[in-house]
Design an enzyme around this catalytic site. Sequence first.
Site, PDB file in Angstrom:
ATOM      1  CD  GLU A 182      -2.233 -57.021 -15.094  1.00  0.00           C
ATOM      2  OE1 GLU A 182      -2.559 -57.013 -13.263  1.00  0.00           O
ATOM      3  OE2 GLU A 182      -1.918 -56.668 -15.110  1.00  0.00           O
ATOM      4  CE  LYS A 193      -9.399 -59.547  -7.419  1.00  0.00           C
ATOM      5  NZ  LYS A 193      -8.957 -60.252  -6.260  1.00  0.00           N
ATOM      6  CG  ASP A 219      -7.201 -66.007  -3.803  1.00  0.00           C
ATOM      7  OD1 ASP A 219      -7.142 -65.101  -3.202  1.00  0.00           O
ATOM      8  OD2 ASP A 219      -8.045 -67.172  -3.647  1.00  0.00           O
ATOM      9  CE1 TYR A 235      -1.150 -56.006  -8.220  1.00  0.00           C
ATOM     10  CE2 TYR A 235      -1.322 -58.419  -7.605  1.00  0.00           C
ATOM     11  CZ  TYR A 235      -1.379 -57.174  -7.336  1.00  0.00           C
ATOM     12  OH  TYR A 235      -2.336 -57.154  -5.601  1.00  0.00           O
ATOM     13  CE  LYS A 289     -13.096 -60.439  -5.736  1.00  0.00           C
ATOM     14  NZ  LYS A 289     -13.936 -60.317  -5.199  1.00  0.00           N
ATOM     15  CB  CYS A 324     -38.196 -79.450  21.046  1.00  0.00           C
ATOM     16  SG  CYS A 324     -38.154 -77.811  20.578  1.00  0.00           S
ATOM     17  CB  CYS A 351     -40.063 -75.753  24.076  1.00  0.00           C
ATOM     18  SG  CYS A 351     -40.305 -77.702  23.041  1.00  0.00           S
ATOM     19  CB  CYS A 388     -40.708 -79.484  18.742  1.00  0.00           C
ATOM     20  SG  CYS A 388     -41.612 -78.812  19.871  1.00  0.00           S
ATOM     21  CB  CYS A 417     -42.529 -75.434  20.782  1.00  0.00           C
ATOM     22  SG  CYS A 417     -40.464 -75.244  20.034  1.00  0.00           S
TER      23      CYS A 417
HETATM   24  S1  IVH Z   1      -4.073 -54.041  -9.354  1.00  0.00           S
HETATM   25  C1  IVH Z   1      -5.039 -49.745  -8.555  1.00  0.00           C
HETATM   26  N1  IVH Z   1      -3.864 -57.085 -10.321  1.00  0.00           N
HETATM   27  O1  IVH Z   1      -6.600 -57.337  -5.666  1.00  0.00           O
HETATM   28  C2  IVH Z   1      -5.111 -51.229  -8.664  1.00  0.00           C
HETATM   29  N2  IVH Z   1      -4.806 -56.579  -8.273  1.00  0.00           N
HETATM   30  O2  IVH Z   1      -9.839 -56.720  -5.179  1.00  0.00           O
HETATM   31  C3  IVH Z   1      -4.541 -52.177  -8.122  1.00  0.00           C
HETATM   32  N3  IVH Z   1      -5.200 -58.753  -6.865  1.00  0.00           N
HETATM   33  O3  IVH Z   1      -5.723 -55.507  -3.855  1.00  0.00           O
HETATM   34  C4  IVH Z   1      -4.478 -53.757  -7.856  1.00  0.00           C
HETATM   35  N4  IVH Z   1      -4.283 -60.323  -8.582  1.00  0.00           N
HETATM   36  O4  IVH Z   1      -4.023 -57.816  -3.624  1.00  0.00           O
HETATM   37  C5  IVH Z   1      -4.179 -55.935  -9.651  1.00  0.00           C
HETATM   38  N5  IVH Z   1      -3.680 -58.501 -11.698  1.00  0.00           N
HETATM   39  C6  IVH Z   1      -3.502 -57.992 -10.108  1.00  0.00           C
HETATM   40  C7  IVH Z   1      -4.071 -58.546  -9.579  1.00  0.00           C
HETATM   41  C8  IVH Z   1      -4.442 -57.579  -8.213  1.00  0.00           C
HETATM   42  C9  IVH Z   1      -4.832 -59.591  -7.530  1.00  0.00           C
HETATM   43  C10 IVH Z   1      -5.120 -58.501  -5.517  1.00  0.00           C
HETATM   44  C11 IVH Z   1      -4.899 -56.712  -4.878  1.00  0.00           C
HETATM   45  C12 IVH Z   1      -6.482 -56.283  -4.798  1.00  0.00           C
HETATM   46  C13 IVH Z   1      -7.196 -56.725  -4.902  1.00  0.00           C
HETATM   47  C14 IVH Z   1      -8.465 -56.169  -5.525  1.00  0.00           C
END
Ligand code: IVH
Length: 661
Positions: free
Chosen positions: A107, A109, A111, A216, A304, A398, A401, A416, A421
Site C-alpha cells: 500500500e 504510505k 503522509d 487502511y 521509506k 570571531c 573570542c 580567526c 581562541c
Molecule cells: S498500517 C497496525 N497502512 O504510517 C498497522 N499505516 O509509520 C498500522 N500510514 O501510524 C498502520 N499509510 O499513520 C498503515 N497504508 C498504510 C499507511 C499507514 C500511512 C501511517 C500510519 C502509521 C504510520 C507508521
Amino acid sequence: MKQRYNELIKIINEADYNYHTLDKPTITDQEYDSLLRELFEIEENHPELIRDDSPTQRAGGQILEGFNKITHQKPMLSLSDVFNYDEIRLFDERIKKEHIKPEYICEQKIDGLSVSLIYEKGILKSGATRGNGIVGEDITNNVKTIKTIPLKINKPIDIEVRGEIYMSKKVFNKINAERIKNGLEPFLNTRNLAAGSIRQLDSKIAAQRKLDSFIYHLPNPEDFSLKTHYEALEFMKSLGFKINPNNKKFNNIEDLINYIEYEKAKRPTLNYDIDGLVIKLNNIDDQFKMGYTAKYPKWATAYKFPAETVLTKLKDVAFTVGRTGQITPNAILDPVIVAGSKISRATLHNIGYIKEKDLRIGDIISIHKAGDVIPEVVSPIISRRTGTEKEVEMITNCPICNTLLKQTNSKIDYFCPNNNCPARNIEGLIHFVSREAMNIEGLGEAIIEDFYNMGFIKNILDIYNLKNHQNDLIELEGFGKKSVSNLINSIEKSKSKPLENLLMGLGIKGIGEKTAKILAKKYQNIDNLINATFNDLITIKDVGNVLANNICEYFKNEDNLNLIKELKKLGINMKTNIKKLNENKYFTGKKFVITGTLSNIKRNELKKIIENYNGEVSESVSSKTDVVIVGENPGSKYDKAINLNIEIWNDEKINQILNEL
Ligand code: IVH
C-alpha cells in the site's frame, strides 16, 4: 416532512460519496446546493428531526475549549521502517522463518496523520488521533467535516476502522497561494497543515481546510469473519470508506520490490503526499502468527522512499570556528527527516557559497543528503518567497573570542587569527574524542561545538563529568534518553583505552598514532613517560630533538600535570597492553634482510623474533640495511650485500644467537 427529510439526507450523502470518495459526481453543483438548502430549512424549522448523519453536521461550528482524551480499544501501533530492498528481503525472511508462505499487500504510505473511527450501529460516534498510541485526542467534530468519512456506513454495525487523514496537494497549494496573497507565511508541507487543521478547536476552520482520508486498517477483522487484509479492505470499501485504489497483492517479494520503482515514478503525479510504501502480510492467521512488538506489528513494515530532496525553512545562519580558526556558516533549519535522519543544520561552507546560491534567512530551501551522509543545501525556492527574507551578512568578529577576522589569501574564507581562541580548545576536544584517540562515539564535531558553546564541555575533564548533566542533555534537540545513555556509556568505555590512545588524545605536538605506540611500548605507563629525560627520549628511534623537546615541555607544564592527575582520579587507564620493548644487542634498532633457507627456523619466525626485539626486517637490500642474514640457496640479495659491503650473518651465527636468547 420527515420522509422528505430522510430522503434528502440519503440523496446528499450519496452525492457526497460519489463526488468525494469515488471522484464521480452524479449531480450538478446547483442541484447539490439546492438540496442542501432545502435540508437546512427543514432543520431550522424542525430541529427535533436533526439526525447525526445529516450532511449539515459536517459544517462545523462548535468551538471546543480543549480536546477530550479517548483511550483506544486496542493500541494504535506504528510501523517498523526499512530503507532499502535488502531490508525488505530480511523482513520477508523473518516471515518465511515462521513457515509462512507469504502473500503481501503493498500500500502507499500516506503522509498524513492516523485516525481511529468508531461507529455504533453504523453511525459515526467518535474520531481520535493516535496520541501516544494508547490515549488519543477526541477530534470527532473535525473528523465529521471530512467528506470522505461517512457519517453513516452501509451496515448498522459496531465497528472501528483506522486510516490516514491527509490534505491533498491541490488544497494545500490553494491555501498557500491565498496566504501569500494576504502577506501571511505559507505552510511548509501537507502533513503539518493537515495535523494543524485536525487539531483546530473551531471545527469551522477544520471544515475550510478540506481534509481527506484513506482507510487502511480494520483492527478486528475476526469480528466480521474476514480471512485476509485484502478482504478487510474490500469490506470497508463496501461500507462506504475511501480505500486507496493503488493497493496491490504480491506473493513474491522480488515482484513487490520491482513494483516499488513503479510506485516511485508515480509519486509526483499523485494528488497527495506519500513517503513510502507499507508492506502487509495478507492472511490474518499469518498476521497472528507473526504477532507484535510493543511498538509495531511484525507482520507489516514501512519502506521509506529515499528522500532525495526535502523542503524546509532556513531559520538562521550560525557561524562556527573550526580547527584552524576557519569560520564556517551553518544553516539552522526547521528540523526535517532526510533519508531517515533528522536534520536541523547543514554546512554552508563559506559566505561565497551563500551568495552564489542566493540563500536568505527565512527562505524555504531544498536540501538533500549527498552520499547519504552530509546534508546539503540545494537551493532556495524563489517562488515561496514572501519578501520578508533577509540577506545573510558576513560577521566581522570571531563569534567565540570576538577577535577581528582576517581573510585567507584565497579570499574565499575568513579565519580567526587569535591563537588562544577557544575554538582551539574545541579543536583539542575533537581530537581527544576522535577514533584514533579515545574513540568516544556520539561526540561528533558538531556536538562538541554545541556542548562547548552551551558550557557543558569546556575541557577534557568535563567530558568525563558529562554524566552529571544527563537531565539537561535529554532536553536538547536531537537528544533523547537513549542517545544520552549511549553517549555516557561510550564515554565510560573510553576510560579503559590504553596509554597510546590517551597519549594521542592529549594532543602533544608531534605525537601521532605511531609515536604514541612507540612511547607507550617503551615507557609502559604515563608516570615513566613523565619522568623520562630528554636524553632518554632521544635514544628512541623515531624520536628526534624536536619531539623530545615537545614531550618534555608538555610534562613540565603544571596544568597538563594537573589534568593527568585528575584523569587518573576519574579512573582513566594510564597503562598500555603493548609488551615492553625487548632490548637485545644483536637485533634492536637494526635493519635486516633475510635470504635463503635457514636450517633451524623459518624466515617469518625469525622476522617475528627480530621485530620483537625492535629490529626491522625488509625485503630488499639497500645502503640502509645493517645486516643480511643468509641461509642455503640465497638469491641475488646476497650478491648485493657483498657489493654494498654489508655485514653478513650465516646460518651458524643465527643458530648461536637463537641459543643465547
Ligand atoms: S498500517 C497496525 N497502512 O504510517 C498497522 N499505516 O509509520 C498500522 N500510514 O501510524 C498502520 N499509510 O499513520 C498503515 N497504508 C498504510 C499507511 C499507514 C500511512 C501511517 C500510519 C502509521 C504510520 C507508521
